[in-house]
Structures are given as C-alpha cells and as structure tokens.
Design an enzyme around this catalytic site. Sequence first.
Site, PDB file in Angstrom:
ATOM      1  N   SER A 183       0.851  -1.189   0.000  1.00 32.93           N
ATOM      2  CA  SER A 183       0.000   0.000   0.000  1.00 32.93           C
ATOM      3  C   SER A 183       0.889   1.241   0.000  1.00 32.93           C
ATOM      4  CB  SER A 183      -0.880  -0.008   1.256  1.00 32.93           C
ATOM      5  OG  SER A 183      -1.543   1.219   1.457  1.00 32.93           O
ATOM      6  N   TYR A 193      -4.094  -0.642   9.971  1.00 27.92           N
ATOM      7  CA  TYR A 193      -3.841  -0.845   8.541  1.00 27.92           C
ATOM      8  C   TYR A 193      -2.422  -0.422   8.190  1.00 27.92           C
ATOM      9  CZ  TYR A 193      -4.651  -0.700   3.492  1.00 27.92           C
ATOM     10  OH  TYR A 193      -4.574  -0.918   2.127  1.00 27.92           O
TER      11      TYR A 193
END
Length: 252
Positions: free
Chosen positions: A144, A157
């Site tokens: 990410s 996250y």
Amino acid sequence: MRGLFDLTGKTALVTGAGRGLGQAIAVGLAEAGADVVLVTNRTPADETKRRIEAAGRKAIVLQADVGDRSRLAGLIDSAVGEFERLDILVNNAGIIRRTPAADHAYEDWQEVLDVNLNSVFTLSQLAGRQMIEQGSGKIINIASMLSFQGGINVPGYTASKHAVAGLTKALANEWALKGVQVNAIAPGYMATDNTEALRGDPVRSRQILERIPAGRWGSDQDLVGAAVFLASSASDYVSGHVLCVDGGWMVR
C-alpha cells in the site's frame, strides 16, 4: 517476448478474489494462461470464475476467512490437490478500520493484523514450502502507499502494510536462491471499497487528486500488468521489490 509473460500451465491462488483488485488480478492471470484458485470470504466469486472460464482457463472457488489461521493450510492443500502444483500466490485480501488512534479498539487492531499480515505470512510459508519443493514459484503481496506513509485514523492498517513490505523483503532474502521470487505491489489511491470514505469526502478527495500526477484515482485494471509481470518469467531476477502502481503519488 510474449513468452516472457506467458503463464500457460501455471496455477495461481488469489485471496480476496470475489471483487475489486483481487478479481481483476485473478482474471488477468487467467488471460495470461494460468488456472486460478479463487479464495473469498463473504463476497461470491461466481463472476470471477465465469470470466476466467470464458478466457479458457480453469477456476475453483474456496470459501474462507483468511483471518482464521486454522483455515489456511486447507487452501494450499486444495490448490495442490486440484492442480498438482502451485506456481503463483497473490496475497490480496485485506481490510481497513478507520478510527482515531486514541479510540481505536484493540479488536479492530487485531482483526486487521490477522487478515492483512498474519495470513500473508502463513500462506506465504505454506505456499513457499510447496514452491521450494518444486524449485520455482512467485509470491506477490499487496502492499500500500501506507507501507511508506503513516496515514490518518488507520493505525492497524498502516502497521500491517509496513509489515507486509518488510516481510516481502525478508522472504525474498531466504527464497531467491531456491527459485522463488517474493515481491509486492503497492497500489496507489484506487477506486475500491477501502477508499469509499476518502472518495466521498470532497476535501480529502481533492487533496489526494491534487497530489497524483496522473490526475485520477487508479482502477483495478491498472494493477493487472504489474501482477502478470511479477507472476511470469519476465521477473525472474526481480526479488524483494515493492512496485508502486500509483499514478506517480510517491514521486511528488
């Protein structure tokens, strides 16, 4: 040149394959020649399976919550039992919980780590054993932009995606000599369910788009070429790399 990207005769397992990025990657691998094991939790993968079969490849669907470690060995066993080998693993399944860190529930933190990180390690370990025995294999983890940055209101996250980048490099160091390449794709700001809240916020959406040189949110199709490259022999000398597919976000 086409042969470098040909996946004919290969078997891939893709988690989170029912929709979005996982669906696009699974179909892209099939269009390059691979048969695909589709792992999904709550989202049906019937449409993904139909598209793969329309491309002339085989697909099977396995239902499992990858956050439940007890289910993971069965996924690899089923893939090998059906296709006799496993050549490509795509660890795509992921979840996000948006809460300020001061109020972030531990249960949310743990659930995100179980799905986004612990499943990646366990599936990579299980698939890696099979690939080492075969003498070849490709593992592709989905990282990410928050593998590099801190984000806002997403501590679990962010922690998980930083760890995925590090785990990618650690496994690559151990397995490259054994014919197994481990790499990651770091998608930029993609138009997926995980970014729905951001896209629905006029201020944050404008701020994000202003930083992306390409001037748009990414689509699931933007990842397909990168996934086929990292799954194919074209990337045999690429190991431990985190490939940003981000419209230029990281260079601005």
